[in-house]
Scaffold this motif. Structure first.
Motif, PDB file in Angstrom:
ATOM      1  N   THR A   1       0.827  -1.205   0.000  1.00 50.36           N
ATOM      2  CA  THR A   1       0.000   0.000   0.000  1.00 50.36           C
ATOM      3  C   THR A   1       0.860   1.252   0.000  1.00 50.36           C
ATOM      4  N   THR A   2       1.910   1.238   0.804  1.00 47.40           N
ATOM      5  CA  THR A   2       2.829   2.383   0.849  1.00 47.40           C
ATOM      6  C   THR A   2       3.440   2.642  -0.522  1.00 47.40           C
ATOM      7  N   LEU A   3       3.832   1.576  -1.199  1.00 47.25           N
ATOM      8  CA  LEU A   3       4.408   1.701  -2.539  1.00 47.25           C
ATOM      9  C   LEU A   3       3.379   2.246  -3.526  1.00 47.25           C
ATOM     10  N   LEU A   4       2.169   1.686  -3.513  1.00 46.97           N
ATOM     11  CA  LEU A   4       1.122   2.143  -4.428  1.00 46.97           C
ATOM     12  C   LEU A   4       0.768   3.608  -4.181  1.00 46.97           C
ATOM     13  N   LYS A   5       0.716   3.986  -2.929  1.00 44.12           N
ATOM     14  CA  LYS A   5       0.381   5.378  -2.601  1.00 44.12           C
ATOM     15  C   LYS A   5       1.436   6.327  -3.111  1.00 44.12           C
ATOM     16  N   ALA A   6       2.711   5.923  -2.988  1.00 48.39           N
ATOM     17  CA  ALA A   6       3.803   6.779  -3.450  1.00 48.39           C
ATOM     18  C   ALA A   6       3.803   6.920  -4.972  1.00 48.39           C
ATOM     19  N   VAL A   7       3.437   5.859  -5.680  1.00 50.56           N
ATOM     20  CA  VAL A   7       3.496   5.865  -7.133  1.00 50.56           C
ATOM     21  C   VAL A   7       2.217   6.418  -7.763  1.00 50.56           C
ATOM     22  N   LEU A   8       1.070   6.013  -7.232  1.00 49.49           N
ATOM     23  CA  LEU A   8      -0.209   6.330  -7.872  1.00 49.49           C
ATOM     24  C   LEU A   8      -1.073   7.316  -7.103  1.00 49.49           C
ATOM     25  N   GLY A   9      -0.800   7.525  -5.837  1.00 47.32           N
ATOM     26  CA  GLY A   9      -1.615   8.437  -5.047  1.00 47.32           C
ATOM     27  C   GLY A   9      -3.056   7.974  -4.978  1.00 47.32           C
ATOM     28  N   GLU A  10      -4.002   8.894  -5.151  1.00 49.10           N
ATOM     29  CA  GLU A  10      -5.414   8.560  -5.057  1.00 49.10           C
ATOM     30  C   GLU A  10      -5.901   7.688  -6.215  1.00 49.10           C
ATOM     31  N   ASP A  11      -5.129   7.607  -7.273  1.00 51.80           N
ATOM     32  CA  ASP A  11      -5.544   6.810  -8.428  1.00 51.80           C
ATOM     33  C   ASP A  11      -5.305   5.318  -8.233  1.00 51.80           C
ATOM     34  N   ARG A  12      -4.908   4.923  -7.031  1.00 50.94           N
ATOM     35  CA  ARG A  12      -4.572   3.519  -6.812  1.00 50.94           C
ATOM     36  C   ARG A  12      -5.787   2.626  -6.562  1.00 50.94           C
ATOM     37  N   PHE A  13      -6.965   3.225  -6.437  1.00 51.43           N
ATOM     38  CA  PHE A  13      -8.172   2.426  -6.165  1.00 51.43           C
ATOM     39  C   PHE A  13      -9.072   2.349  -7.390  1.00 51.43           C
ATOM     40  N   PRO A  14      -9.746   1.197  -7.572  1.00 54.01           N
ATOM     41  CA  PRO A  14      -9.480  -0.062  -6.868  1.00 54.01           C
ATOM     42  C   PRO A  14      -8.130  -0.639  -7.289  1.00 54.01           C
ATOM     43  N   VAL A  15      -7.493  -1.359  -6.394  1.00 46.65           N
ATOM     44  CA  VAL A  15      -6.156  -1.884  -6.649  1.00 46.65           C
ATOM     45  C   VAL A  15      -6.189  -2.846  -7.832  1.00 46.65           C
ATOM     46  N   ASP A  16      -5.288  -2.640  -8.772  1.00 41.75           N
ATOM     47  CA  ASP A  16      -5.139  -3.549  -9.898  1.00 41.75           C
ATOM     48  C   ASP A  16      -4.265  -4.709  -9.441  1.00 41.75           C
ATOM     49  N   VAL A  17      -4.893  -5.737  -8.898  1.00 45.04           N
ATOM     50  CA  VAL A  17      -4.161  -6.834  -8.271  1.00 45.04           C
ATOM     51  C   VAL A  17      -3.307  -7.575  -9.292  1.00 45.04           C
ATOM     52  N   GLU A  18      -3.837  -7.797 -10.482  1.00 42.94           N
ATOM     53  CA  GLU A  18      -3.083  -8.542 -11.485  1.00 42.94           C
ATOM     54  C   GLU A  18      -1.805  -7.795 -11.870  1.00 42.94           C
ATOM     55  N   ALA A  19      -1.912  -6.492 -12.133  1.00 46.12           N
ATOM     56  CA  ALA A  19      -0.727  -5.720 -12.503  1.00 46.12           C
ATOM     57  C   ALA A  19       0.277  -5.682 -11.357  1.00 46.12           C
ATOM     58  N   LEU A  20      -0.224  -5.539 -10.131  1.00 48.66           N
ATOM     59  CA  LEU A  20       0.667  -5.497  -8.969  1.00 48.66           C
ATOM     60  C   LEU A  20       1.384  -6.825  -8.783  1.00 48.66           C
ATOM     61  N   ALA A  21       0.661  -7.930  -8.919  1.00 43.28           N
ATOM     62  CA  ALA A  21       1.264  -9.249  -8.754  1.00 43.28           C
ATOM     63  C   ALA A  21       2.355  -9.484  -9.793  1.00 43.28           C
ATOM     64  N   ARG A  22       2.094  -9.093 -11.029  1.00 45.63           N
ATOM     65  CA  ARG A  22       3.104  -9.281 -12.073  1.00 45.63           C
ATOM     66  C   ARG A  22       4.324  -8.400 -11.834  1.00 45.63           C
ATOM     67  N   GLU A  23       4.079  -7.152 -11.446  1.00 44.86           N
ATOM     68  CA  GLU A  23       5.184  -6.216 -11.240  1.00 44.86           C
ATOM     69  C   GLU A  23       6.074  -6.644 -10.078  1.00 44.86           C
ATOM     70  N   MET A  24       5.463  -6.957  -8.942  1.00 46.70           N
ATOM     71  CA  MET A  24       6.262  -7.272  -7.761  1.00 46.70           C
ATOM     72  C   MET A  24       6.923  -8.636  -7.867  1.00 46.70           C
ATOM     73  N   SER A  25       6.221  -9.618  -8.420  1.00 43.86           N
ATOM     74  CA  SER A  25       6.828 -10.942  -8.543  1.00 43.86           C
ATOM     75  C   SER A  25       7.907 -10.959  -9.611  1.00 43.86           C
ATOM     76  N   GLY A  26       7.817 -10.025 -10.571  1.00 48.35           N
ATOM     77  CA  GLY A  26       8.809  -9.965 -11.642  1.00 48.35           C
ATOM     78  C   GLY A  26      10.201  -9.639 -11.156  1.00 48.35           C
ATOM     79  N   LYS A  27      10.314  -9.173  -9.935  1.00 50.48           N
ATOM     80  CA  LYS A  27      11.623  -8.863  -9.361  1.00 50.48           C
ATOM     81  C   LYS A  27      12.269 -10.098  -8.735  1.00 50.48           C
TER      82      LYS A  27
END
Length: 307
Positions: A17-43
């Motif tokens: 949540t802290t990461l999403l807030k820093a990157v997207l601010g108020e535009d982070r809702f609703p959370v795009d779970v699929e994009a987040l899962a791909r981005e974070m697991s890709g590391k």
């Protein structure tokens, strides 16, 4: 990014949540779970390579290891007809990846294919026969999903100083992309007021949850509990009211007897259930009552009727 051993589901979700807030601010809702899962697991050396919606009766979701190379697949049932439920299931499986997976390397595929069984498959939702370890293993991803989709600080910002109503619940379900039951359960989990929620069908409670302060004063919601005839949920006024209706003592009865209550009930014709929020005045005098069979978070989501 995976959670180090010992990190709680809440902490793992809050870090994202802290990461999403820093990157997207108020535009982070609703959370795009699929994009987040791909981005974070890709590391990671064993990323999530596929996220696939399936239509298999009786199946909710699964975190499945790739059979030929280090990586994972998320399979989830996207045919429930309720996007909020589908989103929560996907977040739950991502929670398994963050909290429970055994990291895979090329050594696990030395023979050309994965030899060990490391999948995380959702257990049948009727949890009465589960062992305690299974309850914890399935409850943790649900907690992770709840905090990821509905960060508690933002949820408080949306609800503080407001009376819970149909309009407010609609705002919450729209903002977070979750079900009515998930949005209302979040309220029960953090509110300081004496409140309880009851999900019922055919005159009996399917499941429910009382806030901490309500439970301490003897308000326990049991599966199979009869819904009182004089209540809104019991058909006293079978319409979807915008705001809670004040009911006198003598209708809803719990461990310490009956007292006045404000009831907000929403009926789902598609599922044939009612979802009620009960709000009580400040606790009456007397010692706190301890619940003999406390419900954890997953118990609340264990009904298949997640509207």
């Amino acid at each position: 990014m995976s959670s180090p051993p010992g990190k709680s589901p809440q902490r793992a979700a809050n870090d994202l949540t802290t990461l999403l807030k820093a990157v997207l601010g108020e535009d982070r809702f609703p959370v795009d779970v699929e994009a987040l899962a791909r981005e974070m697991s890709g590391k990671q050396p064993d990323p999530i390579t596929d996220i696939v919606g399936v239509d298999i009766p009786g199946f909710d979701g699964m975190l499945r290891a790739n059979r030929k190379s280090p990586g994972w697949q998320i399979l989830f049932n996207d045919q429930s007809g309720y996007p909020g439920r589908d989103r929560f299931t996907l977040a739950h499986e991502f929670g398994h990846y963050m909290l429970h997976r055994r990291p895979l390397t090329d050594l696990d595929y030395a023979g050309g294919a994965l030899a060990a069984s490391v999948d995380c498959r959702g257990l049948p939702l009727r949890s009465g026969s589960w062992k305690e370890a299974e309850r914890v293993r399935e409850g943790e991803p649900d907690t992770f999903a709840s905090y990821l989709l509905m960060p508690i600080d933002d949820y408080r910002d949306q609800t503080t100083g407001q009376t819970m109503s149909r309009s407010l619940l609609a705002h919450l379900t729209d903002r977070y992309g979750v079900s009515l039951q998930a949005a209302l359960l979040k309220w029960i989990e953090f509110t300081a007021t004496r409140s309880a929620m009851v999900v019922a069908r055919d005159g009996f409670a399917l499941w429910g949850r009382a806030s901490s302060s309500a439970a301490r004063s003897g308000v326990f919601v049991r599966s199979g509990m009869p819904i009182p005839d004089g209540s809104i949920a019991g058909g006293a006024a079978p319409t979807n009211k915008e705001r809670p209706v004040e009911l006198p003592a003598g209708i809803w009865t719990f461990s310490r007897g009956s007292e006045p209550v404000k009831e907000l009930t929403i009926f789902s014709e598609n599922l044939g259930i009612s979802v009620s929020l009960l709000q009580f005045d400040d606790a009456p005098g007397g010692a706190d009552i301890e619940e003999d069979e406390p419900w954890d978070t997953f118990d609340q989501f264990a009904s298949r009727d997640r509207s």
